[in-house]
Design an enzyme around this catalytic site. Structure first.
Site, PDB file in Angstrom:
ATOM      1  CD  GLU A  12      38.740  34.574  45.019  1.00 55.04           C
ATOM      2  OE1 GLU A  12      39.064  35.142  43.959  1.00 55.04           O
ATOM      3  OE2 GLU A  12      38.285  35.187  45.992  1.00 55.04           O
ATOM      4  CD  GLU A  28      41.054  36.303  49.298  1.00 55.05           C
ATOM      5  OE1 GLU A  28      40.446  37.170  48.627  1.00 55.05           O
ATOM      6  OE2 GLU A  28      41.886  35.516  48.808  1.00 55.05           O
TER       7      GLU A  28
HETATM    8  C1  GBH Z   1      39.986  37.958  45.678  1.00 57.93           C
HETATM    9  O1  GBH Z   1      39.279  37.901  44.489  1.00 57.93           O
HETATM   10  C2  GBH Z   1      41.356  37.432  45.444  1.00 57.93           C
HETATM   11  O2  GBH Z   1      41.542  36.162  46.011  1.00 57.93           O
HETATM   12  C3  GBH Z   1      42.445  38.356  45.880  1.00 57.93           C
HETATM   13  O3  GBH Z   1      43.653  37.965  45.315  1.00 57.93           O
HETATM   14  C4  GBH Z   1      42.072  39.788  45.555  1.00 57.93           C
HETATM   15  O4  GBH Z   1      43.096  40.671  45.787  1.00 57.93           O
HETATM   16  C5  GBH Z   1      40.870  40.124  46.388  1.00 57.93           C
HETATM   17  O5  GBH Z   1      39.845  39.220  46.210  1.00 57.93           O
HETATM   18  C6  GBH Z   1      40.312  41.524  46.152  1.00 57.93           C
HETATM   19  O6  GBH Z   1      39.838  41.655  44.861  1.00 57.93           O
HETATM   20  O7  GBH Z   1      30.195  41.803  41.178  1.00 57.93           O
HETATM   21  O8  GBH Z   1      29.985  43.075  43.211  1.00 57.93           O
HETATM   22  O9  GBH Z   1      29.289  40.795  43.165  1.00 57.93           O
HETATM   23  C7  GBH Z   1      37.967  38.360  44.561  1.00 57.93           C
HETATM   24  C8  GBH Z   1      37.266  38.240  43.258  1.00 57.93           C
HETATM   25  C9  GBH Z   1      35.497  39.707  43.867  1.00 57.93           C
HETATM   26  C10 GBH Z   1      35.230  38.116  42.090  1.00 57.93           C
HETATM   27  C11 GBH Z   1      34.024  39.906  43.885  1.00 57.93           C
HETATM   28  C12 GBH Z   1      33.763  38.329  42.134  1.00 57.93           C
HETATM   29  C13 GBH Z   1      32.049  39.886  42.603  1.00 57.93           C
HETATM   30  C14 GBH Z   1      31.774  41.269  43.079  1.00 57.93           C
HETATM   31  N1  GBH Z   1      35.846  38.409  43.368  1.00 57.93           N
HETATM   32  N2  GBH Z   1      33.458  39.650  42.594  1.00 57.93           N
HETATM   33  S1  GBH Z   1      30.200  41.774  42.645  1.00 57.93           S
END
Ligand code: GBH
Length: 446
Positions: free
Chosen positions: A163, A351
């Site tokens: 990411e 993921e």
């Molecule tokens: C991942 O990040 C990571 O790789 C991991 O380490 C972490 O634990 C896991 O996910 C859970 O968080 O605003 O509703 O559209 C995810 C990061 C999550 C960033 C979703 C963008 C958008 C959600 N992403 N987010 S939303």
């Protein structure tokens, strides 16, 4: 009922800082996440990864659990500060842990999938300016090369970065992640250097001729939808898509940054002089697979006031404990779009998963029916994509264990295995038992 093709890679995923603990052991030095989490106010409750799931000491029993669930593959990440605790100083004891882990996985017929960088940058590299410093590409290359030399052949799948959006925008632009800066120019510089380091690692990997193994990258992609059919809202969705998705997909698959975004960012960012003409050729060299992390979508409306020209609005669907809307159809839209506009190389969902408020009931179990529904629905749409000829090869559930959820500390549980942080006891949630059935039958029933 929907069947998955033979050889479809059902797995689970974790990352080093989120599960390992043992932060001072066998020569490891601090990462920027140790520093950040120990800075007051940066994580929920001041939580840190000092102990986390104590996986560093318990990896053998954790592999037994993976085997029990029956996963075909396990995605983990390697802690850079264990491998190079100081600039230029390789630490054999650090790589030793991953050698033992990989051996244990292979012994149990579980395919190891290694992520080179899942955000735990050595603090010494942070002190050099972190990803803002173009020299990081050199240090990342040295680190990657060492990994390939030591375990390149025994790990069949390599992921350069997890990411880049989070490691750049969320870390240097929004400030929610280490090092906690809030500067949009910095965010794009960091993003560029991360992408460039990805390209360099792929080059090294090819030069080293590691024939049995494959290399790719993992992007978190968030499909953006307009809040209405108005032209301005469509434009907002175009920009939101550029912000989350195209800024990373385009350089990798098309060898350029999106024009509309360059135009939009210009005023805030100033000159894009950190992008050299030869860089995009390096970033865009062929990879063997694309990893995508999917959690949710976004819905946006136009906002003149915002630098990005959009703001998010709440979706109508149910939410997880993170507040993210549950929208499995968007995973399908995303896969279709990747297939149509970007690539036909193998895609892995590296993921997907959800946090819910899990509790241990009187029977000693965790009845996480909501998580089962979440996973089932996403697998259903993944399956639809495959049935229509899509090149999707695997699915890694986030996460194997409850773990340190970054800024949210231990307050959010994503695991299919419950972790009692007081005793380090693991309890298979209902979702783990359900997933076991899914893998065993290579099908979902709905
Ligand atoms: C991942 O990040 C990571 O790789 C991991 O380490 C972490 O634990 C896991 O996910 C859970 O968080 O605003 O509703 O559209 C995810 C990061 C999550 C960033 C979703 C963008 C958008 C959600 N992403 N987010 S939303």
């Amino acid at each position: 009922m929907a069947n998955f093709p033979k050889g479809f890679l059902f797995g689970t995923a974790t990352s080093s800082y989120q599960i390992e603990g043992a932060v001072n052991e066998d020569g490891r030095t601090p990462s920027i996440w140790d520093t950040f989490s120990k800075t007051s106010g940066m994580t929920y409750n001041g939580d840190t990864g000092d102990i986390a799931c104590d996986h560093y000491h318990r990896y053998k029993e954790d592999v037994v659990i993976l085997k029990e669930i029956g996963v075909k593959a396990y995605r983990f990440s390697i802690a850079w500060p264990r491998i190079f605790p100081e600039k230029g100083n390789f630490n054999p004891k650090g790589i030793d842990f991953y050698k033992r882990l990989v051996e244990e996985l292979l012994k149990n017929d579980i395919i190891p999938v290694a992520t080179i960088y899942h955000w735990d940058l050595p603090q010494w590299a942070g002190d050099l300016g972190g990803w803002l410093n173009r020299d990081l590409i050199y240090w990342y290359s040295e680190y990657s090369q060492k990994l390939f030399k030591e375990i390149g052949n025994v790990v069949p799948m390599w992921i350069t970065h997890n990411e880049p959006w989070c490691a750049s925008i969320l870390s240097y632009g929004i400030g929610e992640h280490a090092p906690g800066h809030k500067d949009y120019r910095e965010a794009l510089i960091a993003a560029h250097h991360i992408l460039l380091s990805h390209g360099e690692a792929v080059k090294i990997f090819r030069d080293m001729n590691i024939k049995e193994s494959q290399i790719g990258i993992t992007l978190n992609l968030t499909p953006a939808y307009p809040a209405s059919e108005r032209d301005v809202d469509r434009l907002a969705a175009q920009y939101a898509d550029g912000f989350s998705n195209r800024w990373f997909l385009d350089p990798i698959f098309k060898g350029n940054y999106p024009e509309d975004m360059i135009e939009l960012y210009k005023e805030e960012i100033g000159k894009f002089d950190f992008i050299k003409s030869e860089d995009l050729g390096i970033i865009s060299q062929p990879i063997d697979f694309l990893g995508i992390n999917f959690y949710s979508r976004s819905i946006v409306k136009y906002s003149e006031k915002s630098m990005l020209k959009w703001i998010g609005v709440e979706g109508p669907g149910a939410k997880t404990d993170m507040g993210w809307e549950i929208r499995p159809e968007s995973l399908y839209d995303l896969l279709k779009r990747l297939d149509k506009e970007y690539t036909r190389i193998p895609i892995y969902i590296t993921e997907n998963g959800a946090a819910f408020k899990d509790i241990i009931t009187e029977d000693g179990k965790v009845h996480d029916q909501e998580r089962i529904e979440y996973i089932k629905e996403h697998l259903k749409y993944a399956n639809k994509f495959i049935k229509e000829g899509g090149n999707l090869k695997g699915y890694f559930l986030w996460s194997f264990l409850d773990n340190f959820e970054w800024a949210f500390g231990y307050s959010k549980r994503f695991g299919i295995v419950y972790v009692d942080y007081k005793t380090q006891k693991r309890i298979l949630k209902d979702s783990a038992l359900w997933y076991k059935e899914v893998i065993n039958r290579a099908s979902i029933v709905f």
